[in-house]
Motif scaffolding. Structure first.
Motif, PDB file in Angstrom:
ATOM      1  N   VAL A   1       0.850  -1.185   0.000  1.00 43.68           N
ATOM      2  CA  VAL A   1       0.000   0.000   0.000  1.00 43.68           C
ATOM      3  C   VAL A   1       0.886   1.236   0.000  1.00 43.68           C
ATOM      4  O   VAL A   1       1.628   1.473   0.943  1.00 43.68           O
ATOM      5  N   THR A   2       0.838   1.952  -1.082  1.00 50.24           N
ATOM      6  CA  THR A   2       1.697   3.123  -1.192  1.00 50.24           C
ATOM      7  C   THR A   2       0.810   4.306  -1.515  1.00 50.24           C
ATOM      8  O   THR A   2       0.090   4.286  -2.497  1.00 50.24           O
ATOM      9  N   ASP A   3       0.839   5.319  -0.671  1.00 54.41           N
ATOM     10  CA  ASP A   3      -0.076   6.429  -0.936  1.00 54.41           C
ATOM     11  C   ASP A   3       0.545   7.422  -1.916  1.00 54.41           C
ATOM     12  O   ASP A   3       1.680   7.273  -2.344  1.00 54.41           O
ATOM     13  N   ILE A   4      -0.239   8.413  -2.264  1.00 54.38           N
ATOM     14  CA  ILE A   4       0.233   9.319  -3.314  1.00 54.38           C
ATOM     15  C   ILE A   4       1.398  10.186  -2.842  1.00 54.38           C
ATOM     16  O   ILE A   4       2.196  10.631  -3.661  1.00 54.38           O
ATOM     17  N   GLU A   5       1.508  10.394  -1.532  1.00 49.79           N
ATOM     18  CA  GLU A   5       2.666  11.156  -1.035  1.00 49.79           C
ATOM     19  C   GLU A   5       3.947  10.341  -1.259  1.00 49.79           C
ATOM     20  O   GLU A   5       4.979  10.888  -1.641  1.00 49.79           O
ATOM     21  N   ASP A   6       3.877   9.030  -1.007  1.00 52.14           N
ATOM     22  CA  ASP A   6       5.035   8.158  -1.268  1.00 52.14           C
ATOM     23  C   ASP A   6       5.430   8.230  -2.748  1.00 52.14           C
ATOM     24  O   ASP A   6       6.601   8.298  -3.099  1.00 52.14           O
ATOM     25  N   GLU A   7       4.419   8.153  -3.598  1.00 51.34           N
ATOM     26  CA  GLU A   7       4.677   8.205  -5.046  1.00 51.34           C
ATOM     27  C   GLU A   7       5.351   9.516  -5.433  1.00 51.34           C
ATOM     28  O   GLU A   7       6.329   9.526  -6.192  1.00 51.34           O
ATOM     29  N   ALA A   8       4.822  10.599  -4.889  1.00 48.77           N
ATOM     30  CA  ALA A   8       5.371  11.915  -5.241  1.00 48.77           C
ATOM     31  C   ALA A   8       6.825  12.022  -4.790  1.00 48.77           C
ATOM     32  O   ALA A   8       7.664  12.593  -5.491  1.00 48.77           O
ATOM     33  N   GLU A   9       7.122  11.421  -3.636  1.00 49.95           N
ATOM     34  CA  GLU A   9       8.493  11.479  -3.129  1.00 49.95           C
ATOM     35  C   GLU A   9       9.423  10.637  -4.017  1.00 49.95           C
ATOM     36  O   GLU A   9      10.539  11.027  -4.325  1.00 49.95           O
ATOM     37  N   PHE A  10       8.931   9.474  -4.440  1.00 48.73           N
ATOM     38  CA  PHE A  10       9.762   8.546  -5.207  1.00 48.73           C
ATOM     39  C   PHE A  10       9.915   8.966  -6.671  1.00 48.73           C
ATOM     40  O   PHE A  10      11.018   8.967  -7.224  1.00 48.73           O
ATOM     41  N   PHE A  11       8.773   9.283  -7.307  1.00 43.28           N
ATOM     42  CA  PHE A  11       8.807   9.596  -8.747  1.00 43.28           C
ATOM     43  C   PHE A  11       8.923  11.098  -9.033  1.00 43.28           C
ATOM     44  O   PHE A  11       9.156  11.502 -10.164  1.00 43.28           O
ATOM     45  N   GLY A  12       8.700  11.898  -8.000  1.00 46.79           N
ATOM     46  CA  GLY A  12       8.696  13.343  -8.216  1.00 46.79           C
ATOM     47  C   GLY A  12       7.312  13.866  -8.549  1.00 46.79           C
ATOM     48  O   GLY A  12       7.090  15.072  -8.619  1.00 46.79           O
ATOM     49  N   VAL A  13       6.381  12.962  -8.741  1.00 44.08           N
ATOM     50  CA  VAL A  13       5.001  13.329  -9.069  1.00 44.08           C
ATOM     51  C   VAL A  13       4.127  12.099  -8.776  1.00 44.08           C
ATOM     52  O   VAL A  13       4.613  10.974  -8.880  1.00 44.08           O
ATOM     53  N   ASP A  14       2.888  12.318  -8.363  1.00 41.55           N
ATOM     54  CA  ASP A  14       2.043  11.147  -8.087  1.00 41.55           C
ATOM     55  C   ASP A  14       1.271  10.727  -9.347  1.00 41.55           C
ATOM     56  O   ASP A  14       1.240  11.461 -10.333  1.00 41.55           O
ATOM     57  N   HIS A  15       0.666   9.534  -9.272  1.00 39.77           N
ATOM     58  CA  HIS A  15       0.068   8.981 -10.501  1.00 39.77           C
ATOM     59  C   HIS A  15      -1.141   9.760 -10.981  1.00 39.77           C
ATOM     60  O   HIS A  15      -1.421   9.800 -12.181  1.00 39.77           O
ATOM     61  N   GLN A  16      -1.874  10.394 -10.083  1.00 40.31           N
ATOM     62  CA  GLN A  16      -3.043  11.137 -10.562  1.00 40.31           C
ATOM     63  C   GLN A  16      -2.605  12.418 -11.292  1.00 40.31           C
ATOM     64  O   GLN A  16      -3.215  12.804 -12.289  1.00 40.31           O
ATOM     65  N   THR A  17      -1.517  13.026 -10.832  1.00 40.96           N
ATOM     66  CA  THR A  17      -1.031  14.238 -11.497  1.00 40.96           C
ATOM     67  C   THR A  17      -0.454  13.910 -12.872  1.00 40.96           C
ATOM     68  O   THR A  17      -0.736  14.593 -13.867  1.00 40.96           O
ATOM     69  N   VAL A  18       0.350  12.836 -12.936  1.00 50.32           N
ATOM     70  CA  VAL A  18       0.944  12.497 -14.227  1.00 50.32           C
ATOM     71  C   VAL A  18      -0.138  12.003 -15.199  1.00 50.32           C
ATOM     72  O   VAL A  18      -0.079  12.273 -16.413  1.00 50.32           O
ATOM     73  N   GLY A  19      -1.169  11.354 -14.669  1.00 51.65           N
ATOM     74  CA  GLY A  19      -2.292  10.928 -15.511  1.00 51.65           C
ATOM     75  C   GLY A  19      -3.021  12.124 -16.099  1.00 51.65           C
ATOM     76  O   GLY A  19      -3.394  12.128 -17.278  1.00 51.65           O
ATOM     77  N   ALA A  20      -3.197  13.156 -15.256  1.00 49.38           N
ATOM     78  CA  ALA A  20      -3.885  14.360 -15.740  1.00 49.38           C
ATOM     79  C   ALA A  20      -3.042  15.084 -16.789  1.00 49.38           C
ATOM     80  O   ALA A  20      -3.581  15.630 -17.763  1.00 49.38           O
ATOM     81  N   LEU A  21      -1.709  15.057 -16.603  1.00 48.55           N
ATOM     82  CA  LEU A  21      -0.823  15.679 -17.605  1.00 48.55           C
ATOM     83  C   LEU A  21      -0.978  14.974 -18.958  1.00 48.55           C
ATOM     84  O   LEU A  21      -1.033  15.605 -20.010  1.00 48.55           O
ATOM     85  N   LEU A  22      -1.033  13.640 -18.890  1.00 45.21           N
ATOM     86  CA  LEU A  22      -1.214  12.864 -20.122  1.00 45.21           C
ATOM     87  C   LEU A  22      -2.577  13.182 -20.754  1.00 45.21           C
ATOM     88  O   LEU A  22      -2.683  13.352 -21.975  1.00 45.21           O
ATOM     89  N   ALA A  23      -3.599  13.246 -19.905  1.00 46.16           N
ATOM     90  CA  ALA A  23      -4.950  13.535 -20.412  1.00 46.16           C
ATOM     91  C   ALA A  23      -4.995  14.892 -21.113  1.00 46.16           C
ATOM     92  O   ALA A  23      -5.653  15.045 -22.143  1.00 46.16           O
TER      93      ALA A  23
END
Lengths: 279, 57
Positions: free
Chosen positions: A165-187
């Motif tokens: 279980v990895t929350d979006i804060e973990d993602e943002a720390e690891f990837f520099g951006v969380d999956h919902q933000t990068v998904g919206a950029l793609l959209a």
């Protein structure tokens, strides 16, 4: 740690949206689109045609007579529904998860589950809103496909070698951006409708959605919570947003309504099972 | 017979365990508990057994 900009930079390297889908997008601005015109555009991409026809002929759509052509599919489903089908089909086809250990069938099942439940949560809304609900739910976790597609090794390291279980804060720390933000950029890059972009970009923070899209964003957030609770597929992490009272109230449903909603939605997901093997 | 694969757990016991584990990860809301109970009921109906027999297995 990567910066948000470097991930955004990588989006430039992702495959472009297939040309036929771009041409279809341009038709959405018109209200006099004919089924022959749509068919002429789509038929230029046989892979998309094959996938769309497979979906249209699945029990999910409940069309008893076999649909053998795109023209026929447009006539039966209407342009908007077919456009959304082609768009979501193209996304899953274009963003291959590479060498990541992501189980694409489970990912597709979770996505389809969230789409279907979102649509049923919006059953009191217009047909167009229900179509948007389905599509936004289907695509809500597309950011994770971006991560897998851009750097499978890093994707594996984060989602499968750390906690489940990895929350979006973990993602943002690891990837520099969380999956919902990068998904919206793609959209945005692919010119998705604004409603879909917000459903992707705010599904873990529905309270931040603009008022005009708050119902759809709240619905997808609730559907995500329900799919995780019931183990409908898996999209690399079991993290879902906590229950949002505001989102629930907007849907104007009683908790007891969920029995029918879940029964109907799960039945539709069962019906679509055979399409998960090759999205 | 139609395949029923939308939900990963195959028995009521597995399903309940998953739901409880999941609920332990989210903030407690009365509505979420009620949703979980409805999900369990729907799951049992899917199994073709809405009795409480499996609940206590």
């Amino acid at each position: 740690m990567e910066t948000c900009n470097s991930i955004a930079e990588r989006l430039k390297d992702l495959p472009a949206m297939p040309g036929v889908v771009i041409r279809l997008q341009s038709l959405t601005k018109r209200d006099d689109v004919g089924s022959r015109e749509v068919a002429q555009i789509l038929e230029k991409d046989t892979a998309i045609v094959a996938r769309v026809l497979k979906l249209v002929n699945s029990p999910f759509y409940g069309i008893s007579q076999g649909v053998s052509s795109i023209e026929e599919a447009v006539a039966i489903l209407g342009f908007n529904a077919l456009h959304q089908l082609a768009l979501s089909t193209a996304v899953f086809h274009t963003l291959a998860p590479g060498d990541s250990v992501l189980d694409i069938n489970d990912f597709w099942r979770h996505s389809f589950g969230v789409g279907t439940i979102t649509k049923h949560l919006c059953r009191g809304q217009s047909k167009d809103t229900q179509n948007e609900a389905m599509m936004g739910g289907l695509l809500h976790d597309v950011g994770r496909l971006v991560f897998a597609s851009a750097d499978a090794e890093k994707f594996n390291a984060f989602y499968y070698e750390r906690a489940a279980v990895t929350d979006i804060e973990d993602e943002a720390e690891f990837f520099g951006v969380d999956h919902q933000t990068v998904g919206a950029l793609l959209a945005e890059k692919w010119n998705f409708p604004k409603s879909i972009t917000h459903m992707i970009g705010k599904h873990h923070c529905p309270e931040q959605a603009p008022e005009a899209y708050s119902l759809l964003v709240g619905a997808v957030s609730m559907a995500d919570l329900l799919c995780h609770t019931m183990a409908v597929g898996f999209s690399a992490s079991s993290y879902a947003t906590d229950f949002s009272c505001a989102a629930w109230q907007q849907l104007n449903l009683e908790i007891s309504d969920l029995e029918v909603i879940l029964t109907d939605a799960l039945s539709e997901i069962d019906d679509a099972e055979h399409i998960f093997s090759s999205p | 017979m139609q395949k029923r694969q939308a939900i990963a757990p195959k028995t009521a016991e597995e399903f309940d365990k998953h739901v409880e584990k999941y609920l332990s990860m989210v903030l407690h809301h009365e509505e979420v508990q009620q949703m979980a109970e409805i999900a369990k009921k729907v799951f049992r109906k899917r199994l073709g057994d809405s009795s409480d027999t499996l609940r206590n297995n």
